[in-house]
Design a protein around this motif. Structure first.
Motif, mmCIF file in Angstrom:
data_model
loop_
_atom_site.group_PDB
_atom_site.id
_atom_site.type_symbol
_atom_site.label_atom_id
_atom_site.label_comp_id
_atom_site.label_asym_id
_atom_site.label_seq_id
_atom_site.Cartn_x
_atom_site.Cartn_y
_atom_site.Cartn_z
ATOM 1 N N GLY A 31 0.790 -1.221 0.000
ATOM 2 C CA GLY A 31 0.000 0.000 0.000
ATOM 3 C C GLY A 31 0.824 1.273 0.000
ATOM 4 N N ALA A 32 2.114 1.172 0.286
ATOM 5 C CA ALA A 32 3.013 2.333 0.243
ATOM 6 C C ALA A 32 3.628 2.423 -1.150
ATOM 7 N N LEU A 33 3.594 3.608 -1.756
ATOM 8 C CA LEU A 33 4.030 3.787 -3.134
ATOM 9 C C LEU A 33 5.453 4.341 -3.197
ATOM 10 N N PHE A 34 6.243 3.774 -4.117
ATOM 11 C CA PHE A 34 7.637 4.188 -4.272
ATOM 12 C C PHE A 34 7.963 4.287 -5.755
ATOM 13 N N HIS A 35 8.903 5.189 -6.085
ATOM 14 C CA HIS A 35 9.431 5.303 -7.435
ATOM 15 C C HIS A 35 10.943 5.160 -7.366
ATOM 16 N N LYS A 82 6.695 -0.333 5.481
ATOM 17 C CA LYS A 82 7.217 0.549 6.525
ATOM 18 C C LYS A 82 8.710 0.810 6.367
ATOM 19 N N HIS A 83 9.482 -0.227 6.054
ATOM 20 C CA HIS A 83 10.939 -0.085 5.999
ATOM 21 C C HIS A 83 11.488 -0.148 4.573
ATOM 22 N N PHE A 84 10.589 -0.095 3.580
ATOM 23 C CA PHE A 84 11.071 -0.260 2.213
ATOM 24 C C PHE A 84 11.925 0.930 1.768
ATOM 25 N N LEU A 108 13.208 -4.586 10.460
ATOM 26 C CA LEU A 108 14.100 -4.324 9.332
ATOM 27 C C LEU A 108 14.927 -5.559 9.012
ATOM 28 N N LEU A 109 15.349 -6.284 10.030
ATOM 29 C CA LEU A 109 16.095 -7.532 9.811
ATOM 30 C C LEU A 109 15.255 -8.519 9.005
#
Length: 288
Positions: A31-35, A82-84, A108-109
């Motif tokens: 659900g979190a968007l990244f480019h 969350k940690h991407f 994160l691990l």
């Protein structure tokens, strides 16, 4: 959307060489968007062998993970986003900020392990191991520093049997037939504060015991070492006021420090701590 229609919308990744990281991809991670660029996901030094490199390899033959898109062209990754952002920063330049919170670091691990980022996972694990060791040492130090509080009379042989040199501080303000002098309460507090100070500084060399068992002594220091009683300092005396007796509590600080120093001469690294199991003993007010 049917499975067939989803498969038909796989991102088109050209097999021509990538140039200066200009080929972008859109990611939907939980659900979190990244480019970001395929250069970052595939060809960066830290991406080699990772799950993301397998997903976005330019060569279809090297693409070992199915890639699915939504209607807007975002590649779907079924993980918590969350940690991407931290994952992407690591892929870009090999550096990332370790979370201060232990739970975040553990999360994160897990993400690093999922994306097959071995070096990142190793760094996270090392910090967690170090914190665990530090915590264990603090617990052990706390256990060593916990001062036993004796609440019922113990035989003298018990204190003589302790291999570590012992500083036994006994006090019982209510064990008095007479009234106290004006400054006695303050001097009793000085004795208590000195015991706390010495036990804090020397608990790794001497075994400190707070005795509240109601001995006849109102305020008394006893020192043991080498299986014998070394000395005893009684801090009370009877003084005569006009037509009445009073109890005076003294604070012979120099003498107490001297006897404590003498007691350290009996320190031995091969220590057997005492067994309180057969006696009524309390540590910090809780039964042991």
């Amino acid at each position: 959307m049917t499975e067939g229609s989803t498969q038909s919308k796989l991102p088109v990744i050209e097999t021509t060489p990538l140039t200066e990281g200009k080929k972008y991809v859109k990611l939907n991670v939980g659900g979190a968007l990244f480019h970001t660029t395929i250069q970052t996901l595939v060809n960066s030094t830290h991406a080699q062998g990772s799950m993301l490199a397998r997903m976005f390899s330019v060569s279809p033959n090297n693409r070992k993970v199915d890639v699915l898109c939504d209607d807007e062209g975002y590649v779907l990754i079924d993980r918590d986003g969350k940690h991407f952002g931290t994952i992407l920063n690591y892929l870009r330049d090999g550096a990332f900020r370790l979370p201060a919170n232990k739970q975040d670091l553990q999360e994160l691990l897990k993400e690093a392990q999922f994306y097959l980022l071995e070096d990142m996972a190793k760094q996270c694990q090392e910090v967690l191991d170090r914190e665990s060791n530090d915590s264990r040492e603090n617990v052990l130090d706390y256990i060593k520093f916990t001062i036993p509080v004796v609440t019922t009379p113990l035989p003298e042989r018990f204190f003589l049997s302790i291999k570590l040199p012992v500083v036994r501080f006994s006090y019982n303000r209510h064990n008095n037939k007479y009234s106290y002098t004006e400054k006695s309460d303050n001097t009793l507090l000085c004795n208590i504060e000195l015991f706390d100070k010495l036990s804090s500084q020397h608990h790794n060399r001497l075994y400190f015991i707070r005795d509240l068992s109601g001995r006849n002594e109102i305020c008394c220091w006893t020192f043991y070492g080498g299986g014998k009683k070394l000395s005893e300092i009684s801090c009370t005396s009877i003084v005569y006021a006009t037509e009445r007796k009073q109890t005076k509590i003294e604070f012979p600080e120099a003498k107490i420090l001297e006897e404590t120093l003498n007691c350290t001469l009996y320190h031995n690294n091969e220590v057997e701590l005492p067994d309180f199991s057969s006696f009524s003993v309390y540590e910090d007010g809780a039964p042991v």
